[in-house]
Design a protein around this motif. Structure first.
Motif: not given
Length: 70
Positions: A43-53, A56-61, A63-70
């Motif tokens: 779901i979080k990756l889906k959100h980043y990709l659908s928002q064209r972020s 953030k999607a690359l950062a999520w890949l 480490d999916p556990t860190i907060p992503h406030q880039l």
């Protein structure tokens, strides 16, 4: 989900590497959209990709556990 291809596409779209010969931005974006719409995408990756972020999607890949406030 092919995470290796996803990472390559995200790196290409964010300018961290050159897009492979024979590839176009349109093809890369279409692949990213398919991942965003796939039912098995987290779901979080889906959100980043659908928002064209893509950063953030690359950062999520990485480490999916860190907060992503880039």
């Amino acid at each position: 989900m092919d995470t290796e291809q996803l990472q390559l596409d995200l790196e290409g779209i964010t300018g961290q590497r050159a897009i492979d010969a024979g590839e176009t931005m349109v093809l890369v974006l279409a692949r990213l959209d398919r991942v965003a719409n796939a039912s098995d995408t987290p779901i979080k990756l889906k959100h980043y990709l659908s928002q064209r972020s893509y950063v953030k999607a690359l950062a999520w890949l990485a480490d999916p556990t860190i907060p992503h406030q880039l």
